[in-house]
Motif scaffolding. Structure first.
Motif, mmCIF file in Angstrom:
data_model
loop_
_atom_site.group_PDB
_atom_site.id
_atom_site.type_symbol
_atom_site.label_atom_id
_atom_site.label_comp_id
_atom_site.label_asym_id
_atom_site.label_seq_id
_atom_site.Cartn_x
_atom_site.Cartn_y
_atom_site.Cartn_z
ATOM 1 N N ALA A 27 4.125 5.663 -5.460
ATOM 2 C CA ALA A 27 4.049 5.742 -6.929
ATOM 3 C C ALA A 27 3.071 6.828 -7.357
ATOM 4 O O ALA A 27 3.355 7.614 -8.275
ATOM 5 C CB ALA A 27 3.635 4.385 -7.507
ATOM 6 N N VAL A 28 1.928 6.912 -6.693
ATOM 7 C CA VAL A 28 0.933 7.936 -7.018
ATOM 8 C C VAL A 28 1.514 9.329 -6.734
ATOM 9 O O VAL A 28 1.364 10.248 -7.543
ATOM 10 C CB VAL A 28 -0.373 7.711 -6.212
ATOM 11 C CG1 VAL A 28 -1.290 8.918 -6.282
ATOM 12 C CG2 VAL A 28 -1.086 6.470 -6.727
ATOM 13 N N ALA A 29 2.206 9.460 -5.610
ATOM 14 C CA ALA A 29 2.806 10.755 -5.264
ATOM 15 C C ALA A 29 3.878 11.146 -6.277
ATOM 16 O O ALA A 29 3.974 12.315 -6.672
ATOM 17 C CB ALA A 29 3.398 10.701 -3.863
ATOM 18 N N GLU A 30 4.674 10.193 -6.728
ATOM 19 C CA GLU A 30 5.709 10.491 -7.714
ATOM 20 C C GLU A 30 5.083 10.920 -9.038
ATOM 21 O O GLU A 30 5.561 11.851 -9.676
ATOM 22 C CB GLU A 30 6.618 9.281 -7.922
ATOM 23 C CG GLU A 30 7.577 9.047 -6.768
ATOM 24 C CD GLU A 30 8.419 7.797 -6.939
ATOM 25 O OE1 GLU A 30 8.075 6.925 -7.776
ATOM 26 O OE2 GLU A 30 9.434 7.681 -6.218
ATOM 27 N N GLU A 31 4.022 10.232 -9.451
ATOM 28 C CA GLU A 31 3.335 10.612 -10.689
ATOM 29 C C GLU A 31 2.760 12.015 -10.568
ATOM 30 O O GLU A 31 2.852 12.814 -11.498
ATOM 31 C CB GLU A 31 2.233 9.607 -11.017
ATOM 32 C CG GLU A 31 2.744 8.247 -11.446
ATOM 33 C CD GLU A 31 1.641 7.218 -11.564
ATOM 34 O OE1 GLU A 31 0.451 7.578 -11.451
ATOM 35 O OE2 GLU A 31 1.977 6.032 -11.763
ATOM 36 N N ALA A 32 2.162 12.320 -9.430
ATOM 37 C CA ALA A 32 1.599 13.651 -9.206
ATOM 38 C C ALA A 32 2.704 14.704 -9.224
ATOM 39 O O ALA A 32 2.534 15.785 -9.799
ATOM 40 C CB ALA A 32 0.848 13.692 -7.876
ATOM 41 N N LYS A 38 0.835 -1.210 0.000
ATOM 42 C CA LYS A 38 0.000 0.000 0.000
ATOM 43 C C LYS A 38 0.869 1.259 0.000
ATOM 44 O O LYS A 38 0.588 2.218 -0.720
ATOM 45 C CB LYS A 38 -0.929 0.016 1.209
ATOM 46 C CG LYS A 38 -2.038 -1.000 1.139
ATOM 47 C CD LYS A 38 -2.865 -0.971 2.417
ATOM 48 C CE LYS A 38 -3.946 -2.032 2.410
ATOM 49 N NZ LYS A 38 -4.720 -2.033 3.662
ATOM 50 N N VAL A 39 1.908 1.240 0.815
ATOM 51 C CA VAL A 39 2.806 2.399 0.879
ATOM 52 C C VAL A 39 3.486 2.611 -0.467
ATOM 53 O O VAL A 39 3.582 3.742 -0.952
ATOM 54 C CB VAL A 39 3.852 2.224 2.015
ATOM 55 C CG1 VAL A 39 4.950 3.258 1.911
ATOM 56 C CG2 VAL A 39 3.171 2.305 3.367
ATOM 57 N N TRP A 40 3.943 1.537 -1.101
ATOM 58 C CA TRP A 40 4.586 1.665 -2.409
ATOM 59 C C TRP A 40 3.611 2.231 -3.444
ATOM 60 O O TRP A 40 4.003 3.031 -4.293
ATOM 61 C CB TRP A 40 5.139 0.320 -2.881
ATOM 62 C CG TRP A 40 6.498 0.037 -2.320
ATOM 63 C CD1 TRP A 40 6.842 -0.953 -1.453
ATOM 64 C CD2 TRP A 40 7.712 0.765 -2.571
ATOM 65 N NE1 TRP A 40 8.166 -0.875 -1.146
ATOM 66 C CE2 TRP A 40 8.738 0.157 -1.817
ATOM 67 C CE3 TRP A 40 8.010 1.872 -3.356
ATOM 68 C CZ2 TRP A 40 10.045 0.632 -1.842
ATOM 69 C CZ3 TRP A 40 9.325 2.343 -3.373
ATOM 70 C CH2 TRP A 40 10.321 1.716 -2.622
ATOM 71 N N ARG A 41 2.347 1.810 -3.375
ATOM 72 C CA ARG A 41 1.350 2.355 -4.310
ATOM 73 C C ARG A 41 1.166 3.853 -4.067
ATOM 74 O O ARG A 41 1.094 4.639 -5.016
ATOM 75 C CB ARG A 41 0.022 1.618 -4.178
ATOM 76 C CG ARG A 41 0.028 0.248 -4.842
ATOM 77 C CD ARG A 41 -1.373 -0.341 -4.958
ATOM 78 N NE ARG A 41 -1.962 -0.635 -3.661
ATOM 79 C CZ ARG A 41 -1.932 -1.825 -3.056
ATOM 80 N NH1 ARG A 41 -1.328 -2.836 -3.634
ATOM 81 N NH2 ARG A 41 -2.502 -2.003 -1.882
ATOM 82 N N ARG A 42 1.110 4.260 -2.796
ATOM 83 C CA ARG A 42 0.969 5.687 -2.483
ATOM 84 C C ARG A 42 2.192 6.470 -2.950
ATOM 85 O O ARG A 42 2.060 7.582 -3.465
ATOM 86 C CB ARG A 42 0.726 5.890 -0.987
ATOM 87 C CG ARG A 42 -0.646 5.454 -0.546
ATOM 88 C CD ARG A 42 -1.023 5.951 0.840
ATOM 89 N NE ARG A 42 -0.086 5.622 1.882
ATOM 90 C CZ ARG A 42 -0.206 4.601 2.739
ATOM 91 N NH1 ARG A 42 -1.246 3.791 2.649
ATOM 92 N NH2 ARG A 42 0.685 4.400 3.675
#
Length: 102
Positions: free
Chosen positions: A45-50, A39-43
Protein backbone atom coordinates in the motif's frame (compact mmCIF):
# COMPACT_ATOMS: atom_id res chain seq x y z
CA UNK A 1 -4.91 -57.41 30.24
CA UNK A 2 -5.08 -54.27 32.36
CA UNK A 3 -1.41 -53.67 31.69
CA UNK A 4 -1.83 -53.78 27.95
CA UNK A 5 -4.85 -51.46 28.18
CA UNK A 6 -2.81 -49.09 30.32
CA UNK A 7 0.06 -49.18 27.85
CA UNK A 8 -2.26 -48.55 24.91
CA UNK A 9 -3.92 -45.75 26.82
CA UNK A 10 -0.55 -44.22 27.67
CA UNK A 11 0.50 -44.48 24.02
CA UNK A 12 -2.72 -42.74 22.96
CA UNK A 13 -2.14 -39.97 25.49
CA UNK A 14 1.41 -39.43 24.23
CA UNK A 15 0.18 -39.42 20.65
CA UNK A 16 -2.63 -37.02 21.60
CA UNK A 17 -0.10 -34.66 23.25
CA UNK A 18 2.12 -34.83 20.16
CA UNK A 19 -0.82 -34.00 17.92
CA UNK A 20 -1.89 -31.14 20.19
CA UNK A 21 1.67 -29.77 20.12
CA UNK A 22 1.77 -30.04 16.33
CA UNK A 23 -1.60 -28.28 16.06
CA UNK A 24 -0.41 -25.53 18.43
CA UNK A 25 2.79 -25.08 16.40
CA UNK A 26 0.79 -25.04 13.19
CA UNK A 27 -1.54 -22.36 14.56
CA UNK A 28 1.44 -20.30 15.74
CA UNK A 29 3.08 -20.66 12.32
CA UNK A 30 -0.18 -19.64 10.66
CA UNK A 31 -0.44 -16.58 12.94
CA UNK A 32 3.14 -15.58 12.08
CA UNK A 33 2.40 -15.97 8.37
CA UNK A 34 -0.78 -13.88 8.70
CA UNK A 35 1.18 -11.13 10.45
CA UNK A 36 3.88 -11.27 7.78
CA UNK A 37 1.19 -11.05 5.10
CA UNK A 38 -0.31 -7.97 6.82
CA UNK A 39 3.14 -6.36 6.87
CA UNK A 40 3.62 -7.11 3.18
CA UNK A 41 0.20 -5.64 2.34
CA UNK A 42 1.09 -2.48 4.28
CA UNK A 43 4.36 -2.18 2.34
CA UNK A 44 2.49 -2.72 -0.93
CA UNK A 45 0.00 0.00 0.00
CA UNK A 46 2.83 2.41 0.85
CA UNK A 47 4.59 1.57 -2.42
CA UNK A 48 1.39 2.13 -4.41
CA UNK A 49 0.82 5.50 -2.73
CA UNK A 50 4.42 6.49 -3.47
CA UNK A 51 4.01 5.40 -7.08
CA UNK A 52 0.88 7.54 -7.42
CA UNK A 53 2.64 10.57 -5.93
CA UNK A 54 5.65 10.10 -8.20
CA UNK A 55 3.42 9.65 -11.22
CA UNK A 56 1.59 12.86 -10.35
CA UNK A 57 4.85 14.73 -9.83
CA UNK A 58 6.18 13.39 -13.12
CA UNK A 59 3.05 14.58 -14.91
CA UNK A 60 3.44 18.02 -13.37
CA UNK A 61 7.12 18.14 -14.32
CA UNK A 62 6.33 17.08 -17.90
CA UNK A 63 3.65 19.78 -18.17
CA UNK A 64 6.06 22.38 -16.80
CA UNK A 65 8.78 21.25 -19.22
CA UNK A 66 6.36 21.48 -22.14
CA UNK A 67 5.36 25.02 -21.08
CA UNK A 68 8.99 26.05 -20.72
CA UNK A 69 9.79 24.58 -24.14
CA UNK A 70 6.91 26.56 -25.72
CA UNK A 71 8.05 29.74 -24.00
CA UNK A 72 11.65 29.13 -25.07
CA UNK A 73 10.60 28.51 -28.67
CA UNK A 74 8.47 31.66 -28.69
CA UNK A 75 11.41 33.66 -27.31
CA UNK A 76 13.79 32.20 -29.93
CA UNK A 77 11.30 33.01 -32.70
CA UNK A 78 10.97 36.58 -31.39
CA UNK A 79 14.75 36.97 -31.27
CA UNK A 80 15.00 35.59 -34.81
CA UNK A 81 12.45 38.18 -36.00
CA UNK A 82 14.36 40.93 -34.26
CA UNK A 83 17.64 39.75 -35.75
CA UNK A 84 16.10 39.51 -39.20
CA UNK A 85 14.68 43.02 -38.86
CA UNK A 86 18.04 44.37 -37.66
CA UNK A 87 19.78 42.60 -40.52
CA UNK A 88 17.31 44.16 -42.95
CA UNK A 89 17.97 47.61 -41.50
CA UNK A 90 21.73 47.10 -41.77
CA UNK A 91 21.30 45.96 -45.36
CA UNK A 92 19.24 49.06 -46.15
CA UNK A 93 21.81 51.26 -44.42
CA UNK A 94 24.56 49.62 -46.42
CA UNK A 95 22.61 50.03 -49.67
CA UNK A 96 21.83 53.66 -48.86
CA UNK A 97 25.50 54.38 -48.11
CA UNK A 98 26.53 52.72 -51.38
CA UNK A 99 23.97 54.75 -53.34
CA UNK A 100 25.16 58.02 -51.80
CA UNK A 101 28.83 57.32 -52.50
CA UNK A 102 28.16 56.64 -56.18
Amino acid sequence: MATSDGTAEEALRRRNKELEREVRMSVEREDRMKEELRKVWRRVAVAEEAEERLSSQLGEAEAEAANQAREYRARVMDLMRQLSHAHGLLHQQSSFSTDISQ
